[in-house]
Design a protein around this motif. Structure first.
Motif, PDB file in Angstrom:
ATOM      1  N   ALA A   1      48.159  54.106  55.980  1.00  0.00           N
ATOM      2  CA  ALA A   1      49.084  54.174  54.846  1.00  0.00           C
ATOM      3  C   ALA A   1      48.975  55.553  54.220  1.00  0.00           C
ATOM      4  O   ALA A   1      47.871  56.107  54.120  1.00  0.00           O
ATOM      5  CB  ALA A   1      48.763  53.102  53.809  1.00  0.00           C
ATOM      6  N   VAL A   2      50.089  56.102  53.807  1.00  0.00           N
ATOM      7  CA  VAL A   2      50.113  57.377  53.087  1.00  0.00           C
ATOM      8  C   VAL A   2      50.838  57.141  51.775  1.00  0.00           C
ATOM      9  O   VAL A   2      52.010  56.758  51.745  1.00  0.00           O
ATOM     10  CB  VAL A   2      50.812  58.486  53.900  1.00  0.00           C
ATOM     11  N   LEU A   3      50.119  57.375  50.670  1.00  0.00           N
ATOM     12  CA  LEU A   3      50.660  57.174  49.321  1.00  0.00           C
ATOM     13  C   LEU A   3      50.716  58.513  48.601  1.00  0.00           C
ATOM     14  O   LEU A   3      50.002  59.457  48.953  1.00  0.00           O
ATOM     15  CB  LEU A   3      49.786  56.196  48.530  1.00  0.00           C
ATOM     16  N   HIS A   4      51.530  58.579  47.567  1.00  0.00           N
ATOM     17  CA  HIS A   4      51.625  59.810  46.770  1.00  0.00           C
ATOM     18  C   HIS A   4      52.099  59.473  45.365  1.00  0.00           C
ATOM     19  O   HIS A   4      52.529  58.348  45.076  1.00  0.00           O
ATOM     20  CB  HIS A   4      52.575  60.818  47.431  1.00  0.00           C
ATOM     21  N   ASP A   5      52.038  60.474  44.473  1.00  0.00           N
ATOM     22  CA  ASP A   5      52.367  60.247  43.062  1.00  0.00           C
ATOM     23  C   ASP A   5      53.781  60.700  42.692  1.00  0.00           C
ATOM     24  O   ASP A   5      54.090  60.835  41.508  1.00  0.00           O
ATOM     25  CB  ASP A   5      51.348  60.931  42.154  1.00  0.00           C
ATOM     26  N   LYS A   6      54.625  60.965  43.675  1.00  0.00           N
ATOM     27  CA  LYS A   6      56.024  61.347  43.464  1.00  0.00           C
ATOM     28  C   LYS A   6      56.181  62.710  42.803  1.00  0.00           C
ATOM     29  O   LYS A   6      57.283  63.047  42.345  1.00  0.00           O
ATOM     30  CB  LYS A   6      56.766  60.293  42.607  1.00  0.00           C
ATOM     31  N   GLN A   7      55.128  63.510  42.746  1.00  0.00           N
ATOM     32  CA  GLN A   7      55.194  64.818  42.118  1.00  0.00           C
ATOM     33  C   GLN A   7      55.097  65.916  43.177  1.00  0.00           C
ATOM     34  O   GLN A   7      54.744  65.656  44.330  1.00  0.00           O
ATOM     35  CB  GLN A   7      54.081  64.950  41.078  1.00  0.00           C
ATOM     36  N   SER A   8      55.421  67.148  42.772  1.00  0.00           N
ATOM     37  CA  SER A   8      55.524  68.256  43.730  1.00  0.00           C
ATOM     38  C   SER A   8      54.287  68.374  44.602  1.00  0.00           C
ATOM     39  O   SER A   8      54.381  68.450  45.839  1.00  0.00           O
ATOM     40  CB  SER A   8      55.747  69.578  42.979  1.00  0.00           C
ATOM     41  N   TYR A   9      53.144  68.397  43.982  1.00  0.00           N
ATOM     42  CA  TYR A   9      51.891  68.567  44.714  1.00  0.00           C
ATOM     43  C   TYR A   9      51.579  67.353  45.573  1.00  0.00           C
ATOM     44  O   TYR A   9      51.410  67.446  46.788  1.00  0.00           O
ATOM     45  CB  TYR A   9      50.776  68.833  43.705  1.00  0.00           C
TER      46      TYR A   9
ATOM     47  N   VAL B   1      52.721  52.346  56.051  1.00  0.00           N
ATOM     48  CA  VAL B   1      53.185  52.327  54.663  1.00  0.00           C
ATOM     49  C   VAL B   1      53.259  53.765  54.167  1.00  0.00           C
ATOM     50  O   VAL B   1      52.269  54.501  54.235  1.00  0.00           O
ATOM     51  CB  VAL B   1      52.231  51.521  53.748  1.00  0.00           C
ATOM     52  N   PHE B   2      54.435  54.185  53.701  1.00  0.00           N
ATOM     53  CA  PHE B   2      54.598  55.490  53.055  1.00  0.00           C
ATOM     54  C   PHE B   2      55.321  55.237  51.746  1.00  0.00           C
ATOM     55  O   PHE B   2      56.493  54.852  51.750  1.00  0.00           O
ATOM     56  CB  PHE B   2      55.389  56.457  53.933  1.00  0.00           C
ATOM     57  N   GLU B   3      54.617  55.432  50.640  1.00  0.00           N
ATOM     58  CA  GLU B   3      55.178  54.983  49.372  1.00  0.00           C
ATOM     59  C   GLU B   3      54.656  55.823  48.210  1.00  0.00           C
ATOM     60  O   GLU B   3      53.511  56.286  48.219  1.00  0.00           O
ATOM     61  CB  GLU B   3      54.803  53.516  49.143  1.00  0.00           C
ATOM     62  N   GLY B   4      55.505  55.984  47.192  1.00  0.00           N
ATOM     63  CA  GLY B   4      55.111  56.666  45.980  1.00  0.00           C
ATOM     64  C   GLY B   4      54.711  55.683  44.898  1.00  0.00           C
ATOM     65  O   GLY B   4      55.265  54.584  44.813  1.00  0.00           O
ATOM     66  N   ILE B   5      53.747  56.079  44.081  1.00  0.00           N
ATOM     67  CA  ILE B   5      53.355  55.292  42.917  1.00  0.00           C
ATOM     68  C   ILE B   5      53.639  56.117  41.676  1.00  0.00           C
ATOM     69  O   ILE B   5      53.848  57.331  41.755  1.00  0.00           O
ATOM     70  CB  ILE B   5      51.868  54.896  42.968  1.00  0.00           C
ATOM     71  N   ASN B   6      53.662  55.474  40.541  1.00  0.00           N
ATOM     72  CA  ASN B   6      53.940  56.167  39.289  1.00  0.00           C
ATOM     73  C   ASN B   6      52.640  56.638  38.651  1.00  0.00           C
ATOM     74  O   ASN B   6      51.773  55.829  38.314  1.00  0.00           O
ATOM     75  CB  ASN B   6      54.681  55.253  38.318  1.00  0.00           C
ATOM     76  N   ALA B   7      52.510  57.954  38.502  1.00  0.00           N
ATOM     77  CA  ALA B   7      51.331  58.503  37.839  1.00  0.00           C
ATOM     78  C   ALA B   7      51.254  57.963  36.418  1.00  0.00           C
ATOM     79  O   ALA B   7      52.252  57.911  35.709  1.00  0.00           O
ATOM     80  CB  ALA B   7      51.393  60.021  37.830  1.00  0.00           C
ATOM     81  N   GLY B   8      50.057  57.578  36.015  1.00  0.00           N
ATOM     82  CA  GLY B   8      49.859  57.073  34.666  1.00  0.00           C
ATOM     83  C   GLY B   8      49.896  55.566  34.547  1.00  0.00           C
ATOM     84  O   GLY B   8      49.516  55.011  33.511  1.00  0.00           O
ATOM     85  N   ASP B   9      50.377  54.861  35.595  1.00  0.00           N
ATOM     86  CA  ASP B   9      50.359  53.400  35.564  1.00  0.00           C
ATOM     87  C   ASP B   9      48.920  52.893  35.584  1.00  0.00           C
ATOM     88  O   ASP B   9      48.004  53.586  36.052  1.00  0.00           O
ATOM     89  CB  ASP B   9      51.113  52.817  36.756  1.00  0.00           C
ATOM     90  N   SER B  10      48.736  51.671  35.119  1.00  0.00           N
ATOM     91  CA  SER B  10      47.386  51.094  35.084  1.00  0.00           C
ATOM     92  C   SER B  10      47.193  49.977  36.101  1.00  0.00           C
ATOM     93  O   SER B  10      46.088  49.465  36.246  1.00  0.00           O
ATOM     94  CB  SER B  10      47.095  50.545  33.682  1.00  0.00           C
ATOM     95  N   ASP B  11      48.256  49.613  36.809  1.00  0.00           N
ATOM     96  CA  ASP B  11      48.160  48.491  37.755  1.00  0.00           C
ATOM     97  C   ASP B  11      48.883  48.848  39.049  1.00  0.00           C
ATOM     98  O   ASP B  11      50.108  49.023  39.057  1.00  0.00           O
ATOM     99  CB  ASP B  11      48.772  47.234  37.135  1.00  0.00           C
ATOM    100  N   TYR B  12      48.128  48.970  40.122  1.00  0.00           N
ATOM    101  CA  TYR B  12      48.705  49.286  41.423  1.00  0.00           C
ATOM    102  C   TYR B  12      48.569  48.114  42.392  1.00  0.00           C
ATOM    103  O   TYR B  12      48.500  48.297  43.616  1.00  0.00           O
ATOM    104  CB  TYR B  12      48.047  50.548  41.997  1.00  0.00           C
ATOM    105  N   SER B  13      48.536  46.912  41.850  1.00  0.00           N
ATOM    106  CA  SER B  13      48.332  45.727  42.689  1.00  0.00           C
ATOM    107  C   SER B  13      49.460  45.531  43.694  1.00  0.00           C
ATOM    108  O   SER B  13      49.230  45.031  44.801  1.00  0.00           O
ATOM    109  CB  SER B  13      48.173  44.477  41.825  1.00  0.00           C
TER     110      SER B  13
END
Length: 375
Positions: free
Chosen positions: A171-179, A200-212
């Motif tokens: 799986a490769v995840l990222h924070d949806k930001q440039s870096y 799985v290739f997916e972005g998460i929202n930086a600052g969220d508290s729940d990545y379940s």
């Protein structure tokens, strides 16, 4: 800076242009270097790493007589690691008639600020912004790095994943930001080119508290390896919440996750995290005196950005000496035309201000906040 000096609209409206003029006497006393990065926000530690490197370099250079008899003076400016604050901070540099900058720290803010510096003729050397978008196709004259790019770091990570870890399901995840998204994409592309499917290739929202939700996807796909592009607050939560849900996958990230504060977030789950970082330049015997200078001030020379920041400061000082001028245009031309001996090795740039060579290594992170080279 370039001959044309522009005031911000606010300053122009206040009519205080005369107040921004630096007297010849002050100019003779010191050479100002802006140190721009986060002093507020969730990743202030990265700004602190850079300031430690700059401060140590400035102290050593000044103790040796300065630059052509002038002392270096730092001006710290906060951008919060936020793209929208990048140009605000850059305009402050311009309005304060500072001709040289070490920073910015985060790629998003650096990209947002770069046009201001290049248009106004300010030499900017970033010790930490790795996104290729900073320099690709821009034709900048005044923008430089003392760190490698994500498309150098990403392949180094991908090669290690393919040749050493050999995971079954990735799986490769990222924070949806440039870096974060940039380096995650580089890793994904290299893995897929080599025939390794990314489930799985997916972005998460930086600052969220729940990545379940994303952790559930990791479990349902039987992922045994996760690469995350982003910073330590989100990686820490991913590690902790994955462990809580019984995910046994190995996690890896770029230098942005290499912060001791991740241990307070992830707890024991931080043990064994893998990450790419600039090579540990403190192990080079040629850097012994510099390492001692860090230690004498209770600073850590082995962090992600301390010695790249030291190198950024040094090349600015050496550029001024070599050009025989504090004119940023002449200094930029000198930097482009020469090679410098720095704590990170021989340092030179291609036409767009990227390093010709830079070494990333893989490290294992430990629950006490230390790291060791992967063996």
């Amino acid at each position: 800076m370039k001959q044309t000096f522009r005031l911000s609209p606010v300053l122009a409206a206040l009519g205080i242009a005369a107040g921004l003029t630096v007297s010849a006497g002050v100019q003779a006393e010191s050479i100002k270097i802006g140190v721009v990065g986060p002093t507020t926000g969730p990743v202030t530690q990265y700004g602190a790493m850079v300031r430690e490197g700059v401060d140590t370099a400035v102290e050593m250079i000044n103790a040796a007589g300065g630059v052509d008899g002038k002392k270096l003076e730092t001006v710290v400016i906060d951008d919060g690691c936020e793209p929208k604050q990048g140009p605000v901070a850059a305009n402050r540099v311009v309005n304060d008639e500072i001709g040289f900058v070490v920073g910015h720290v985060c790629s998003g803010a650096t990209i947002a600020a770069a046009d201001v510096y290049n248009n106004e003729g300010v030499v900017m050397v970033t010790p930490s912004a790795t996104a290729p978008a900073l320099t690709d196709g821009k034709g900048y004259e005044f923008i430089f790095r003392t760190i490698g790019r994500d498309d150098q770091q990403g392949p180094a990570a991908a090669k290690f994943i393919l040749n050493t870890l050999k995971p079954k399901t990735v799986a490769v995840l990222h924070d949806k930001q440039s870096y974060g998204q940039g380096i995650a994409t580089a890793v994904k592309n290299d893995l897929e080119k080599a025939g390794t499917k990314v489930a799985v290739f997916e972005g998460i929202n930086a600052g969220d508290s729940d990545y379940s939700a994303v952790i559930t996807k990791l479990k349902s796909n039987n992922v045994d390896f996760v690469y995350y592009g982003g910073y330590h607050p989100e990686m820490g939560l991913l590690l902790r919440q994955a462990a809580e849900q019984g995910v046994k996958a190995k996690f890896m990230g770029p230098e942005g996750v290499g912060n001791p504060d991740i241990n307070a977030i992830a707890g024991p789950a931080a043990e064994g995290m893998l990450l790419t970082l600039p090579a540990d330049f403190t192990q080079n015997p040629a850097n012994a005196d510099i390492v001692k200078a860090f230690e004498s001030k209770k600073r850590n020379a082995s962090g992600a950005f301390q010695l790249t920041a030291y190198a950024a400061t040094q090349v600015i000082a050496d550029g001024i000496k070599g050009a025989g001028s504090t004119d940023p245009t002449k200094v930029a031309q000198y930097l482009h035309a020469n090679t410098f001996e720095t704590p990170i090795g021989k340092t030179s740039w291609n036409k767009q201000g990227d390093l010709n060579e830079f070494e990333f290594q893989v490290f294992t992170w430990h629950k006490d906040g230390s790291k060791t080279a992967y063996k």
